[in-house]
Design a protein around this motif. Structure first.
Motif, PDB file in Angstrom:
ATOM      1  N   LEU A 192       0.825  -1.216   0.000  1.00 20.44           N
ATOM      2  CA  LEU A 192       0.000   0.000   0.000  1.00 20.44           C
ATOM      3  C   LEU A 192       0.855   1.260   0.000  1.00 20.44           C
ATOM      4  CD1 LEU A 192      -2.924  -0.959   2.396  1.00 20.44           C
ATOM      5  CD2 LEU A 192      -2.965  -0.752  -0.096  1.00 20.44           C
ATOM      6  N   ILE A 193       1.986   1.233   0.712  1.00 20.54           N
ATOM      7  CA  ILE A 193       2.889   2.381   0.719  1.00 20.54           C
ATOM      8  C   ILE A 193       3.467   2.588  -0.675  1.00 20.54           C
ATOM      9  CG2 ILE A 193       4.962   3.377   1.751  1.00 20.54           C
ATOM     10  CD1 ILE A 193       2.532   2.870   3.704  1.00 20.54           C
ATOM     11  N   LYS A 194       3.857   1.485  -1.314  1.00 22.02           N
ATOM     12  CA  LYS A 194       4.402   1.578  -2.670  1.00 22.02           C
ATOM     13  C   LYS A 194       3.354   2.062  -3.656  1.00 22.02           C
ATOM     14  CE  LYS A 194       8.159  -1.605  -1.915  1.00 22.02           C
ATOM     15  NZ  LYS A 194       8.849  -2.832  -2.279  1.00 22.02           N
ATOM     16  N   GLU A 195       2.106   1.656  -3.444  1.00 20.92           N
ATOM     17  CA  GLU A 195       1.013   2.148  -4.292  1.00 20.92           C
ATOM     18  C   GLU A 195       0.834   3.660  -4.109  1.00 20.92           C
ATOM     19  OE1 GLU A 195      -1.720   0.658  -6.452  1.00 20.92           O
ATOM     20  OE2 GLU A 195       0.170  -0.392  -6.765  1.00 20.92           O
ATOM     21  N   GLU A 196       0.869   4.115  -2.859  1.00 22.49           N
ATOM     22  CA  GLU A 196       0.742   5.549  -2.579  1.00 22.49           C
ATOM     23  C   GLU A 196       1.878   6.323  -3.245  1.00 22.49           C
ATOM     24  OE1 GLU A 196       0.276   8.677   1.173  1.00 22.49           O
ATOM     25  OE2 GLU A 196       0.629   6.552   1.605  1.00 22.49           O
ATOM     26  N   ILE A 197       3.087   5.803  -3.161  1.00 23.73           N
ATOM     27  CA  ILE A 197       4.242   6.458  -3.786  1.00 23.73           C
ATOM     28  C   ILE A 197       4.074   6.501  -5.295  1.00 23.73           C
ATOM     29  CG2 ILE A 197       6.722   6.208  -4.235  1.00 23.73           C
ATOM     30  CD1 ILE A 197       6.906   5.114  -1.295  1.00 23.73           C
ATOM     31  N   ALA A 198       3.635   5.392  -5.889  1.00 21.53           N
ATOM     32  CA  ALA A 198       3.434   5.342  -7.346  1.00 21.53           C
ATOM     33  C   ALA A 198       2.399   6.364  -7.789  1.00 21.53           C
ATOM     34  CB  ALA A 198       3.005   3.940  -7.769  1.00 21.53           C
ATOM     35  N   ILE A 199       1.329   6.494  -7.021  1.00 22.63           N
ATOM     36  CA  ILE A 199       0.296   7.477  -7.355  1.00 22.63           C
ATOM     37  C   ILE A 199       0.857   8.886  -7.242  1.00 22.63           C
ATOM     38  CG2 ILE A 199      -1.866   8.505  -6.503  1.00 22.63           C
ATOM     39  CD1 ILE A 199      -2.788   5.584  -5.923  1.00 22.63           C
ATOM     40  N   MET A 200       1.554   9.176  -6.145  1.00 18.34           N
ATOM     41  CA  MET A 200       2.079  10.537  -5.944  1.00 18.34           C
ATOM     42  C   MET A 200       3.125  10.910  -6.991  1.00 18.34           C
ATOM     43  SD  MET A 200       2.149  11.132  -1.858  1.00 18.34           S
ATOM     44  CE  MET A 200       2.323  12.909  -2.019  1.00 18.34           C
ATOM     45  N   LYS A 201       3.913   9.947  -7.455  1.00 16.47           N
ATOM     46  CA  LYS A 201       4.911  10.232  -8.498  1.00 16.47           C
ATOM     47  C   LYS A 201       4.244  10.622  -9.814  1.00 16.47           C
ATOM     48  CE  LYS A 201       8.928   7.583  -7.020  1.00 16.47           C
ATOM     49  NZ  LYS A 201       9.816   6.451  -7.341  1.00 16.47           N
ATOM     50  N   LYS A 202       3.040  10.121 -10.024  1.00 12.49           N
ATOM     51  CA  LYS A 202       2.314  10.393 -11.266  1.00 12.49           C
ATOM     52  C   LYS A 202       1.686  11.800 -11.271  1.00 12.49           C
ATOM     53  CE  LYS A 202      -1.401   8.517 -14.061  1.00 12.49           C
ATOM     54  NZ  LYS A 202      -2.379   7.484 -14.273  1.00 12.49           N
ATOM     55  N   LEU A 203       1.536  12.397 -10.089  1.00  9.75           N
ATOM     56  CA  LEU A 203       0.771  13.635  -9.961  1.00  9.75           C
ATOM     57  C   LEU A 203       1.630  14.891 -10.089  1.00  9.75           C
ATOM     58  CD1 LEU A 203      -1.422  12.575  -6.915  1.00  9.75           C
ATOM     59  CD2 LEU A 203      -1.957  12.380  -9.355  1.00  9.75           C
ATOM     60  N   ASN A 204       1.056  15.900 -10.718  1.00 10.73           N
ATOM     61  CA  ASN A 204       1.693  17.211 -10.818  1.00 10.73           C
ATOM     62  C   ASN A 204       0.592  18.259 -10.966  1.00 10.73           C
ATOM     63  OD1 ASN A 204       3.437  19.352 -11.145  1.00 10.73           O
ATOM     64  ND2 ASN A 204       3.913  18.867 -13.271  1.00 10.73           N
ATOM     65  N   HIS A 205       0.103  18.738  -9.833  1.00 12.41           N
ATOM     66  CA  HIS A 205      -0.989  19.713  -9.846  1.00 12.41           C
ATOM     67  C   HIS A 205      -0.856  20.638  -8.651  1.00 12.41           C
ATOM     68  CE1 HIS A 205      -5.116  21.325  -9.658  1.00 12.41           C
ATOM     69  NE2 HIS A 205      -5.134  21.081 -10.957  1.00 12.41           N
TER      70      HIS A 205
END
Length: 196
Positions: A64-77
């Motif tokens: 779940l931590i790795k999923e959260e990191i993957a999601i946050m790396k994708k974001l730029n807003h």
């Protein structure tokens, strides 16, 4: 390990790997045996159709931590807290997520027996717009936050609202089938159809 210089404009979120492993093991032991009826777990996550990989990933406490990191790396807003760096030394117990700082903290922190003065209309209008722009961007990226609440809305020193905490968020492929029979997040802030 990467040499990262932290400034006063960054916040650090720390995770204990051993604590995550213990929690995952505790959840496995508490799980009821035998067949389960679909939709009976109120705080189960929103799911796509489960695959073999999903059940294997669920056994990994850092998943779940790795999923959260993957999601946050994708974001730029501008209305989403940005991830600056992840520090993970395999020989150490802690994993650190370095994120941008929101100096004013949560948008609203009021306990059950407390009262707070209402914000003026202009601040509310601006923060609501910021929240909607952030959620609109997430949905355009195929991400569902699943835990929007005042504690996950932070305010910067220049009064910009930013959404934080993507720990129960889900990322979906554009053409995927997903069903929303299950929910996640904080019960007090769930839509009425889930809460009743």
């Amino acid at each position: 390990m990467t040499d990262v210089r932290l400034t006063r404009e960054q916040a650090v979120k720390e995770f204990s790997k051993s604590r995550l492993r213990k929690r995952a093991q505790s959840h496995l032991l508490r799980r009821p045996r035998g067949p389960r009826r679909p939709g009976t777990e109120f705080n189960s996550p929103l799911h796509r159709h489960p695959s073999q990989d999903d059940s294997e990933n669920a056994k990994n406490p850092l998943y779940l931590i790795k999923e959260e990191i993957a999601i946050m790396k994708k974001l730029n807003h501008n209305n989403l807290v940005s991830l600056v760096e992840v520090l993970d030394d395999p020989t150490e117990d802690s994993l650190y997520m370095v994120m941008e700082m929101c100096k004013k903290g949560v948008v609203m922190k009021v306990g059950l027996e407390e009262r707070a003065d209402p914000y003026d209309d202009e601040h509310c209008r601006c923060w609501f717009r910021d929240l909607m722009l952030g959620i609109e961007y997430l949905h355009a990226q195929g991400i569902v936050h699943r835990d929007i609440k005042p504690d996950n809305c932070l305010v910067t020193s220049d009064d910009i609202l930013k959404v934080v905490d993507f720990g129960v968020s889900e990322m979906f492929a554009k053409d995927s089938d997903m069903f929303t029979a299950k929910s996640a997040g904080s019960p007090a802030f769930l839509p009425r159809s889930f809460a009743s």
